[in-house]
Design a protein around this motif. Structure first.
Motif, mmCIF file in Angstrom:
data_model
loop_
_atom_site.group_PDB
_atom_site.id
_atom_site.type_symbol
_atom_site.label_atom_id
_atom_site.label_comp_id
_atom_site.label_asym_id
_atom_site.label_seq_id
_atom_site.Cartn_x
_atom_site.Cartn_y
_atom_site.Cartn_z
ATOM 1 N N GLY A 16 41.924 7.035 8.233
ATOM 2 C CA GLY A 16 42.594 6.218 9.418
ATOM 3 C C GLY A 16 43.261 6.910 10.603
ATOM 4 N N ARG A 17 43.921 7.923 9.941
ATOM 5 C CA ARG A 17 44.583 8.958 11.004
ATOM 6 C C ARG A 17 43.862 9.575 11.782
ATOM 7 N N LEU A 18 42.646 10.299 11.146
ATOM 8 C CA LEU A 18 41.528 11.057 11.982
ATOM 9 C C LEU A 18 41.125 10.027 13.120
ATOM 10 N N THR A 19 40.826 8.698 12.597
ATOM 11 C CA THR A 19 40.247 7.725 13.469
ATOM 12 C C THR A 19 41.398 7.666 14.816
ATOM 13 N N ALA A 20 42.606 7.392 14.456
ATOM 14 C CA ALA A 20 43.468 7.007 15.312
ATOM 15 C C ALA A 20 43.763 8.237 16.177
ATOM 16 N N ALA A 21 43.533 9.417 15.782
ATOM 17 C CA ALA A 21 43.795 10.441 16.713
ATOM 18 C C ALA A 21 42.566 10.649 17.659
ATOM 19 N N LEU A 31 37.670 13.569 15.498
ATOM 20 C CA LEU A 31 37.825 14.296 13.982
ATOM 21 C C LEU A 31 37.462 13.294 12.873
ATOM 22 N N ALA A 32 36.532 13.475 12.073
ATOM 23 C CA ALA A 32 36.190 12.882 11.017
ATOM 24 C C ALA A 32 35.827 13.869 9.728
ATOM 25 N N GLU A 33 35.932 13.283 8.624
ATOM 26 C CA GLU A 33 35.290 13.710 7.361
ATOM 27 C C GLU A 33 33.982 13.525 7.284
ATOM 28 N N LEU A 34 33.094 14.474 6.982
ATOM 29 C CA LEU A 34 31.953 14.269 6.250
ATOM 30 C C LEU A 34 31.920 14.552 4.970
ATOM 31 N N PRO A 35 32.343 13.527 4.018
ATOM 32 C CA PRO A 35 32.341 13.567 2.824
ATOM 33 C C PRO A 35 31.167 14.072 1.907
ATOM 34 N N PHE A 36 31.190 14.617 0.742
ATOM 35 C CA PHE A 36 30.267 14.644 -0.339
ATOM 36 C C PHE A 36 28.786 15.404 0.161
ATOM 37 N N LEU A 37 28.806 16.270 1.278
ATOM 38 C CA LEU A 37 27.588 17.019 1.683
ATOM 39 C C LEU A 37 27.476 17.624 0.281
ATOM 40 N N ALA A 38 25.966 18.013 0.204
ATOM 41 C CA ALA A 38 25.560 18.743 -0.871
ATOM 42 C C ALA A 38 25.742 20.289 -0.487
ATOM 43 N N GLN A 39 25.899 21.068 -0.918
ATOM 44 C CA GLN A 39 26.319 22.337 -0.620
ATOM 45 C C GLN A 39 25.870 23.170 -1.869
ATOM 46 N N VAL A 40 24.880 24.096 -1.579
ATOM 47 C CA VAL A 40 24.118 25.019 -2.843
ATOM 48 C C VAL A 40 24.365 26.378 -2.236
ATOM 49 N N ASN A 41 25.034 27.421 -3.002
ATOM 50 C CA ASN A 41 25.254 28.647 -2.764
ATOM 51 C C ASN A 41 23.684 29.437 -3.149
ATOM 52 N N VAL A 42 23.377 30.331 -2.390
ATOM 53 C CA VAL A 42 22.075 31.079 -2.704
ATOM 54 C C VAL A 42 22.401 32.292 -2.303
ATOM 55 N N ARG A 43 21.840 33.150 -3.320
ATOM 56 C CA ARG A 43 21.901 34.678 -3.280
ATOM 57 C C ARG A 43 20.441 35.227 -3.805
ATOM 58 N N LEU A 44 19.870 35.789 -2.845
ATOM 59 C CA LEU A 44 18.588 36.559 -3.280
ATOM 60 C C LEU A 44 18.216 37.604 -2.291
ATOM 61 N N ASP A 45 17.270 38.423 -2.631
ATOM 62 C CA ASP A 45 16.695 39.588 -1.600
ATOM 63 C C ASP A 45 16.208 38.963 -0.401
ATOM 64 N N PRO A 46 16.740 39.165 0.684
ATOM 65 C CA PRO A 46 16.163 38.803 1.998
ATOM 66 C C PRO A 46 14.862 38.988 2.436
ATOM 67 N N LYS A 47 14.530 40.305 1.829
ATOM 68 C CA LYS A 47 13.260 40.702 2.272
ATOM 69 C C LYS A 47 12.205 40.596 1.076
ATOM 70 N N GLY A 48 12.697 39.940 0.106
ATOM 71 C CA GLY A 48 11.779 39.562 -0.972
ATOM 72 C C GLY A 48 10.832 38.304 -0.977
ATOM 73 N N GLN A 49 9.856 38.104 -1.700
ATOM 74 C CA GLN A 49 9.271 36.936 -1.613
ATOM 75 C C GLN A 49 9.763 35.593 -1.556
ATOM 76 N N ALA A 50 10.918 35.693 -2.529
ATOM 77 C CA ALA A 50 11.556 34.404 -3.024
ATOM 78 C C ALA A 50 12.012 33.959 -1.559
ATOM 79 N N ALA A 51 12.757 34.865 -0.659
ATOM 80 C CA ALA A 51 13.101 34.188 0.781
ATOM 81 C C ALA A 51 12.270 33.472 1.378
ATOM 82 N N ASP A 52 10.914 34.064 1.659
ATOM 83 C CA ASP A 52 10.043 33.138 2.373
ATOM 84 C C ASP A 52 9.740 31.937 1.626
ATOM 85 N N ALA A 53 9.476 32.036 0.238
ATOM 86 C CA ALA A 53 9.107 30.658 -0.556
ATOM 87 C C ALA A 53 10.316 29.790 -0.527
#
Length: 197
Positions: A16-21, A31-53
């Motif tokens: 309510g305060r974000l909307t009022a502002a 100002l607004a919250e975008l709640p519950f967005l899916a967030q997945v952290n990924v670590r891999l070799d950027p030059k490997g086949q997995a990155a393209d796949a």
């Protein structure tokens, strides 16, 4: 016994305060919250086949240029480091994203972690959005330096955030902030937004 747990976003109490502002600024800042967005952290070799796949499986290439974001449909891949990305999708899609990424990576070395509960996302838009963020951010936020498609791990009002400039200038910014700091950051934004009237 039925499950009666109700899920609440970190900023549900501030909606309510974000909307009022937003109203008080006359549309200069939204100002607004975008709640519950899916967030997945990924670590891999950027030059490997997995990155393209993984890029093919997600329908977007993992960005290899530092501090950039790639958007496609309802997903985004945010560059966090030379071999690390945050893949963001619609609420509830984290399990599907994890499965897609793991399947695409196959036997290649990769780390895929659901971090959706770690952060919430604030949307800051409007003609004065850059001015508002510049009050508490050490980065040069001029469009030449931090235009659409750019991102950075930085601080805003001393809170660590991932700052993302959305693809279109009018689309504003995402602030991905740890849930435990969300209330503090929302209060700071509300206070700073009062100067945008």
């Amino acid at each position: 016994m039925a499950d009666t747990a109700t899920r609440h976003s970190p900023l549900a109490h501030a909606a309510g305060r974000l909307t009022a502002a937003t109203r008080a600024s006359g549309g200069a800042v939204r100002l607004a919250e975008l709640p519950f967005l899916a967030q997945v952290n990924v670590r891999l070799d950027p030059k490997g086949q997995a990155a393209d796949a993984v890029g093919l499986a997600l329908g977007l290439q993992l960005p290899i240029e530092p501090d950039t974001v790639v958007h496609a449909a309802d997903r985004a891949a945010i560059w966090l480091g030379p071999d690390e990305w945050l893949v963001v999708g619609p609420p509830g899609s984290q399990s599907g994203l994890e499965d897609q990424i793991r399947a695409a990576a196959g036997d290649e070395p990769a780390s895929v972690t659901d971090v959706s509960a770690q952060r919430t996302t604030l949307l800051v838009t409007g003609p004065r959005a850059r001015d508002l963020l510049a009050h508490g951010c050490p980065l040069d936020l001029h469009p030449r330096a931090f235009g659409p498609g750019r991102c950075a791990q930085t601080t805003l009002a001393r809170a660590q955030v991932v700052l993302v400039a959305r693809d279109e200038p009018r689309a504003g910014f995402w602030l991905l902030v740890r849930s435990s700091f969300a209330g503090y950051l929302a209060d700071w934004l509300l206070d700073a937004a009062s100067e945008c009237v």
